[in-house]
Motif scaffolding. Structure first.
Motif, PDB file in Angstrom:
ATOM      1  N   VAL A 136       0.845  -1.207   0.000  1.00  0.00           N
ATOM      2  CA  VAL A 136       0.000   0.000   0.000  1.00  0.00           C
ATOM      3  C   VAL A 136       0.877   1.252   0.000  1.00  0.00           C
ATOM      4  CG1 VAL A 136      -1.657   1.341   1.351  1.00  0.00           C
ATOM      5  CG2 VAL A 136      -1.977  -1.130   1.079  1.00  0.00           C
ATOM      6  N   ILE A 137       1.890   1.255   0.855  1.00  0.00           N
ATOM      7  CA  ILE A 137       2.826   2.383   0.907  1.00  0.00           C
ATOM      8  C   ILE A 137       3.531   2.542  -0.439  1.00  0.00           C
ATOM      9  CG2 ILE A 137       4.975   3.199   1.958  1.00  0.00           C
ATOM     10  CD1 ILE A 137       4.048   1.786   4.550  1.00  0.00           C
ATOM     11  N   ALA A 138       3.951   1.422  -1.018  1.00  0.00           N
ATOM     12  CA  ALA A 138       4.663   1.474  -2.299  1.00  0.00           C
ATOM     13  C   ALA A 138       3.794   2.053  -3.406  1.00  0.00           C
ATOM     14  CB  ALA A 138       5.129   0.072  -2.687  1.00  0.00           C
ATOM     15  N   LEU A 139       2.515   1.684  -3.449  1.00  0.00           N
ATOM     16  CA  LEU A 139       1.626   2.207  -4.482  1.00  0.00           C
ATOM     17  C   LEU A 139       1.428   3.709  -4.318  1.00  0.00           C
ATOM     18  CD1 LEU A 139      -1.081  -0.592  -4.734  1.00  0.00           C
ATOM     19  CD2 LEU A 139       0.679  -0.030  -6.410  1.00  0.00           C
ATOM     20  N   ALA A 140       1.299   4.169  -3.082  1.00  0.00           N
ATOM     21  CA  ALA A 140       1.158   5.605  -2.852  1.00  0.00           C
ATOM     22  C   ALA A 140       2.402   6.352  -3.322  1.00  0.00           C
ATOM     23  CB  ALA A 140       0.891   5.875  -1.366  1.00  0.00           C
ATOM     24  N   ALA A 141       3.576   5.829  -2.982  1.00  0.00           N
ATOM     25  CA  ALA A 141       4.829   6.466  -3.390  1.00  0.00           C
ATOM     26  C   ALA A 141       5.013   6.395  -4.902  1.00  0.00           C
ATOM     27  CB  ALA A 141       6.005   5.801  -2.681  1.00  0.00           C
ATOM     28  N   LEU A 142       4.643   5.283  -5.491  1.00  0.00           N
ATOM     29  CA  LEU A 142       4.754   5.125  -6.936  1.00  0.00           C
ATOM     30  C   LEU A 142       3.857   6.123  -7.657  1.00  0.00           C
ATOM     31  CD1 LEU A 142       5.914   3.517  -9.312  1.00  0.00           C
ATOM     32  CD2 LEU A 142       4.014   1.909  -9.028  1.00  0.00           C
ATOM     33  N   GLY A 143       2.650   6.314  -7.126  1.00  0.00           N
ATOM     34  CA  GLY A 143       1.761   7.314  -7.705  1.00  0.00           C
ATOM     35  C   GLY A 143       2.366   8.700  -7.640  1.00  0.00           C
TER      36      GLY A 143
END
Length: 206
Positions: A136-143
């Motif tokens: 979840v954290i990775a997807l937010a950062a990737l966005g």
């Protein structure tokens, strides 16, 4: 593949890792949606060889996807404030995925070695929950990274919007099918494979 396309190379690794992951979870796939524990065990015992092999294949995909995102973060040039911001977000996403990968690999190893335990849902769920939270954290950062780059806006919005949705599901149910994460990450990888990179990004690889 041309050395002038670092995003394309990173995207290829991400997509390949995603495909491998999906292949790995495919044997005895109905077990994930079967509520009865005894039936789950029967299914696993009937397809034991494929199940065990699949866990090893899924582990390879679990490791490959973060490696692809690490390559993406390295490929972003620090040419201006926006690119530097994108690079920081991309490194954060890669770090979260790289941290989470061993947690899921350990879960896969346990699934392969203790079929009965998996069928009856024994053992701690903490590694899987930590792995999911890091996704979840990775997807937010990737966005955040993609939205800071001259990429199509939809791809950044897709990653960024998935984070709170998946986070809410995880918080409410204490579970989430990992395929949701890989669908988004595979989509990003496919975009990177087709993205016509700005010239300054290509020149960085020369």
């Amino acid at each position: 593949m041309s050395g002038n396309h670092p995003y394309r190379r990173a995207g290829t690794v991400i997509v390949a890792g995603t495909v491998v992951w999906f292949i790995g979870i495919s044997p005895v796939s109905r077990v994930y949606i079967t509520p009865d524990d005894r039936e789950r065990l029967r299914m696993l015992q009937a397809g034991q060889r494929g199940w065990i092999t699949g866990q090893h294949i899924a582990a390879a995909g679990t490791v490959a996807v973060p490696v692809g995102f690490a390559a993406f973060s390295r490929a972003i040039p620090a040419a201006n404030p926006s690119s530097r911001t994108a690079k920081k977000w991309a490194y954060a996403a890669a770090a979260a995925l790289l941290t989470g990968a061993p947690l899921f690999v350990s879960s896969l190893a346990r699934r392969a070695s203790d079929i009965e335990g998996f069928a009856y849902r024994r053992g701690s769920s903490a590694p899987f929950l930590a792995y999911s939270g890091l996704h979840v954290i990775a997807l937010a950062a990737l966005g955040g990274s993609l939205l800071s780059l001259p990429a199509k806006r939809w791809v950044g919005v897709t990653a960024a919007a998935a984070a709170p949705i998946y986070g809410a599901i995880l918080a409410a149910r204490k579970d989430i099918p990992p395929l949701f994460f890989y669908l988004v990450e595979g989509t990003v990888g496919a975009y990177l494979m087709a993205w016509e990179e700005p010239e300054e990004h290509k020149l960085k690889a020369l």
